[in-house]
Design an enzyme around this catalytic site. Structure first.
Site, mmCIF file in Angstrom:
data_model
loop_
_atom_site.group_PDB
_atom_site.id
_atom_site.type_symbol
_atom_site.label_atom_id
_atom_site.label_comp_id
_atom_site.label_asym_id
_atom_site.label_seq_id
_atom_site.Cartn_x
_atom_site.Cartn_y
_atom_site.Cartn_z
ATOM 1 N N GLY A 125 -0.496 1.454 -4.349
ATOM 2 C CA GLY A 125 -1.490 0.808 -3.493
ATOM 3 C C GLY A 125 -2.374 1.828 -2.791
ATOM 4 O O GLY A 125 -3.605 1.661 -2.717
ATOM 5 N N ILE A 156 0.842 -1.195 0.000
ATOM 6 C CA ILE A 156 0.000 0.000 0.000
ATOM 7 C C ILE A 156 0.880 1.251 0.000
ATOM 8 O O ILE A 156 0.639 2.225 0.712
ATOM 9 C CB ILE A 156 -1.014 -0.027 1.183
ATOM 10 N N THR A 193 2.826 3.935 -2.926
ATOM 11 C CA THR A 193 2.279 4.971 -3.806
ATOM 12 C C THR A 193 1.094 4.469 -4.616
ATOM 13 O O THR A 193 0.001 5.038 -4.574
ATOM 14 C CB THR A 193 3.378 5.483 -4.757
ATOM 15 N N LYS A 250 8.792 -3.516 -20.245
ATOM 16 C CA LYS A 250 7.491 -3.148 -20.819
ATOM 17 C C LYS A 250 7.424 -3.498 -22.306
ATOM 18 O O LYS A 250 6.392 -3.984 -22.788
ATOM 19 C CB LYS A 250 7.264 -1.652 -20.605
#
Length: 436
Positions: free
Chosen positions: A15, A11, A13, A205
């Site tokens: 999250g 939790i 940035t 990516k």
């Protein structure tokens, strides 16, 4: 309808952004998904932070494995990153019949084939829109919106840190080292920016983009990767004078004999829209045979932009959770038994144009020698720029743009040019793409 219960692992940035957006837009999201989506448990090493963010509205623990074994949890959202514990958590969640949503491009680029195979065997979904280009829905565009097309190529600015650095170098004429320090001060670059500036993050990516675009297994180990650390302000300036801009691109391109998968600094004509993507923004251009060229632009990182992609995946999984697994959109866009065995081409087989910067003695015959070497390798010149030497200087820069040729031909020509007595130092080579 019974709510879908989500276990959130991490939790920080993203999250925190996911929690905030899901709570703020709960009514709208429920209307889209057909049933409520609620985070019922959160795992994070910083338990106090997790309690502060959730305000007591979810169970909080520092034991992430307790979430993947909890029978009440339907979907695991993995936002801790990395290859180690994250892989164990994802594989155990899949084995326990839980769907997975992740933003972990490194994990999928390296272990994606194993993870997707396990998900297929267990009849669960692994969704990863947030793993590529943050809030830009390029994964969904490739998997669904462009499914009628034979994708010819995709090229993208998919790392905001490097795009910020190159934009600042161009705007302010500063060196790479100067701008990197500024990027770190502003929070655009990590204290250790290696994955960004050396092109590794973009290659993770690009590997996923290539797999979805062409229906091939993820093969990060075969990607060509070159970062921006050796770029000089003079190259950016010369490129501008010739009508180009330099961007770090992730490129996936279909060729007759295989797939090009590469990340490197690239000259792009300044008139292209993607050449004008500045700062920390991302953009991906995809060319399909039916639709032509399409552009996807937006924020590639940040709490809420990335949360937008995470929650979009949660909505998709919620909609399809009860569907026959064989009729869901496949993880890599193509049905698992219809994946292609097209190989990733070695860099020597790549075909592209080139920017060559030579530092030579200012004397007659040098240019003739260089053009002869290029001609001998079958390389034709598209444009040339020769800087007049300053008074008293005995050396000058010659900039040559070539037409498309094989990398192996360019390699051979560069070796011979560097062997000329008049050539001083190494030839600077930057690849060039017209993107049309």
């Amino acid at each position: 309808m019974k709510p879908i219960n989500v276990g959130l692992i991490g939790i920080g940035t993203v999250g925190g952004g996911t929690w905030t957006v899901l709570k703020r837009n709960a009514e709208e999201i429920t209307r889209r998904a057909g049933r409520p989506i609620r985070i019922t448990a959160v795992a994070d090493k910083n338990v106090e932070l997790a309690k502060q963010v959730t305000g007591g509205a979810a169970r909080v623990t520092d034991d992430a494995f307790s979430l993947v074994t909890d029978p009440e949890i339907d979907i695991i959202v993995e936002l801790i990153g990395g290859y180690g514990v994250a892989k164990e958590l994802v594989m155990q969640a899949i084995a326990n019949g839980k769907h997975v949503v992740t933003a972990n491009k490194a994990l999928l680029a390296v272990h994606g084939t194993e993870i997707f195979n396990a998900a297929q065997e267990n009849g669960v979904m692994v969704a990863f829109e947030a793993a590529v280009a943050g809030g830009i829905p390029v994964i969904k565009a490739l998997r669904e919106g462009l499914s009628a097309n034979r994708i010819e190529w995709a090229a993208g600015i998919i790392n905001g840190t490097t795009n910020f650095i190159l934009s600042e170098m161009r705007d302010k004429g500063l060196s790479f080292d100067e701008v990197l320090k500024e990027a770190q001060r502003l929070g655009y670059a990590e204290a250790d920016p290696t994955f960004d500036i050396e092109g590794v993050d973009a290659a993770h990516k690009a590997t996923l983009i290539a797999s979805i675009a062409f229906g091939i297994p993820v093969q990060f180990d075969k990607a060509y990767i070159e970062g921006i650390t050796k770029l000089e302000a003079s190259d950016i300036r010369y490129a501008e004078q010739l009508g180009y801009r330099i961007k770090l691109l992730g490129i996936a391109k279909r060729r007759e004999k295989g797939i090009e998968l590469r990340v490197h600094p690239t000259l792009i004509p300044a008139k292209r829209l993607i050449a004008n993507v500045e700062g920390a923004m991302n953009a991906v251009v995809v060319k399909g045979d039916a639709v032509g060229t399409t552009l996807y632009y937006g924020k590639g990182a940040g709490a809420e932009p990335t949360a937008s992609a995470v929650i979009a995946d949660l909505v998709d999984v919620t909609r399809l959770a009860t569907a026959d697994p064989e009729h869901r959109v496949p993880h890599l866009a193509f049905q698992p038994d219809a994946m292609s065995n097209l190989p990733i081409l070695p860099m020597s087989e790549v075909e592209t144009g080139y920017y060559l910067r030579l530092r030579v003695e200012d004397k007659p015959g040098v240019l003739a020698d260089v053009t002869r070497i290029l001609a001998d390798q079958g390389i034709s010149i598209d444009a040339m720029l020769q800087r007049e030497p300053e008074e008293g200087e005995g050396e000058t820069d010659i900039i040559i743009l070539t037409h498309v040729c094989k990398e192996s031909s360019a390699d051979a020509a560069i070796v011979k040019i560097e062997g000329l007595a008049a050539q001083k130092g190494k030839v600077k080579r930057i690849r060039l793409e017209e993107l049309q």
